[in-house]
Design an enzyme around this catalytic site. Structure first.
Site, PDB file in Angstrom:
ATOM      1  N   LEU A 180      -2.173 -10.588  -5.083  1.00 44.89           N
ATOM      2  CA  LEU A 180      -2.640  -9.774  -3.971  1.00 44.89           C
ATOM      3  C   LEU A 180      -1.407  -9.308  -3.216  1.00 44.89           C
ATOM      4  O   LEU A 180      -0.395 -10.016  -3.180  1.00 44.89           O
ATOM      5  CB  LEU A 180      -3.538 -10.585  -3.028  1.00 44.89           C
ATOM      6  N   ASP A 181      -1.470  -8.137  -2.603  1.00 40.85           N
ATOM      7  CA  ASP A 181      -0.354  -7.680  -1.791  1.00 40.85           C
ATOM      8  C   ASP A 181      -0.059  -8.693  -0.694  1.00 40.85           C
ATOM      9  O   ASP A 181      -0.958  -9.401  -0.224  1.00 40.85           O
ATOM     10  CB  ASP A 181      -0.675  -6.328  -1.150  1.00 40.85           C
ATOM     11  N   ARG A 182       1.169  -8.726  -0.263  1.00 43.20           N
ATOM     12  CA  ARG A 182       1.623  -9.687   0.749  1.00 43.20           C
ATOM     13  C   ARG A 182       0.710  -9.716   1.974  1.00 43.20           C
ATOM     14  O   ARG A 182       0.350 -10.782   2.481  1.00 43.20           O
ATOM     15  CB  ARG A 182       3.063  -9.331   1.175  1.00 43.20           C
ATOM     16  N   ARG A 213      -5.664   0.797  -1.923  1.00 39.89           N
ATOM     17  CA  ARG A 213      -4.935   1.527  -0.892  1.00 39.89           C
ATOM     18  C   ARG A 213      -4.618   2.946  -1.360  1.00 39.89           C
ATOM     19  O   ARG A 213      -4.764   3.915  -0.602  1.00 39.89           O
ATOM     20  CB  ARG A 213      -3.642   0.782  -0.542  1.00 39.89           C
ATOM     21  N   THR A 272      -2.407  -8.457   2.186  1.00 43.57           N
ATOM     22  CA  THR A 272      -3.838  -8.452   1.879  1.00 43.57           C
ATOM     23  C   THR A 272      -4.329  -9.892   1.863  1.00 43.57           C
ATOM     24  O   THR A 272      -3.676 -10.764   1.289  1.00 43.57           O
ATOM     25  CB  THR A 272      -4.107  -7.797   0.508  1.00 43.57           C
TER      26      THR A 272
END
Length: 287
Positions: A106-108, A207, A110
């Protein structure tokens, strides 16, 4: 000393550098380069556990915690990988990379459901499920504006942005097939609360896809549609210092028991506060 991490009296040292009386040798860069990114000398972050057994662990990843260490060794911070290794000991990594337990990312910034593999069998099986698109993923996000349709598929290929190599973008030709189903849960005039079900798992997919249809995520500092690139939260709104994106749920098959598991993570406090403000008519009062 040819790696560029050692300096002599402020000058980068070379293999043939001769030390003179009074020279000051700085090894701090070398120390940074040798630091194990999976053992940062920092307090262990608090990470809620949603499910745990001998094969795997499912967590509710908080914002600000990256999945694995960055390539820059000077960045010292805990990650899901370092947390997992500290908590559970040695863990398997994907092929050719040192990312203990990391099945997917997961993105940092998110939040939400993320799986950690504890055994080689679990790592291989779970990675196969992700590759074969056997995992059901549900995200929630808050976007600027109201989508035209109540629900729709976004079918736009994604590739690296040639102008910004650290970003992704949608492309008409080339790129990788990317597919996201979205459904509007609530509308607030200038904002919408949206449920996203990505079929593929490209970098920054939700996104990028929501931005591509003109509805950038609230708080996203990287991806903004041309129509909404200057949009900001109205005065009085709860702060949203990150992209308002949450991995709400994951459903997958347990590698050993073959039981179908579905794990859910509650909406994080920052998104819940913004939704409560919107539901109370905050956006309307601010206009």
């Amino acid at each position: 000393m040819d790696g560029g991490q050692v300096f002599v009296s402020g000058r980068r040292a070379k293999p043939a550098t001769t030390l003179l009386a009074g020279d000051v040798v700085d090894f701090s860069g070398l120390v940074d380069a040798l630091r194990d990114p999976l053992v940062p000398d920092l307090p262990l972050p608090e990470v809620p556990i949603l499910y745990d057994d001998a094969e795997l662990c499912v967590i509710d990843k908080p914002a600000g915690l990256a999945a694995h260490p960055p390539e820059d060794p000077r960045v010292v911070a805990h990650t899901v990988a370092s947390w997992a290794r500290t908590r559970f000991g040695e863990l398997p990594s994907p092929p050719d990379v040192d990312r203990p337990g990391i099945v997917h990312r997961l993105d940092r910034d998110t939040t939400g459901v993320m799986v950690v593999a504890k055994t080689e069998v679990a790592m291989a099986d779970l990675r196969m499920q992700w590759k074969e698109r056997l995992v059901e993923k549900e995200y929630r996000c808050i976007v600027f504006g109201e989508p035209r349709f109540q629900s729709d598929w976004i079918e736009k290929a994604i590739a690296t942005d040639p102008r910004h190599p650290d970003r992704m973008t949608t492309v008409e030709e080339g790129g990788r097939e990317s597919s996201t189903f979205y459904e509007v849960i609530e509308r607030f005039g200038a904002f919408a609360y949206v449920r996203c079900l990505p079929k593929t798992g490209r970098t920054h997919q939700i996104r990028v896809h929501m931005t591509a249809i003109g509805h950038s995520l609230v708080g996203d500092r990287v991806y903004r549609s041309q129509k909404r690139q200057h949009d900001a939260l109205p005065p009085g709104a709860p702060p949203m210092p990150r992209q308002a994106l949450h991995a709400r749920a994951l459903a997958f098959t347990h590698p050993s028991t073959q039981e179908r598991l579905r794990l859910e993570a509650p909406l994080p406090a920052d998104m819940a506060a913004l939704l409560a403000w919107l539901r109370a008519g905050g956006a309307g009062r601010a206009r």
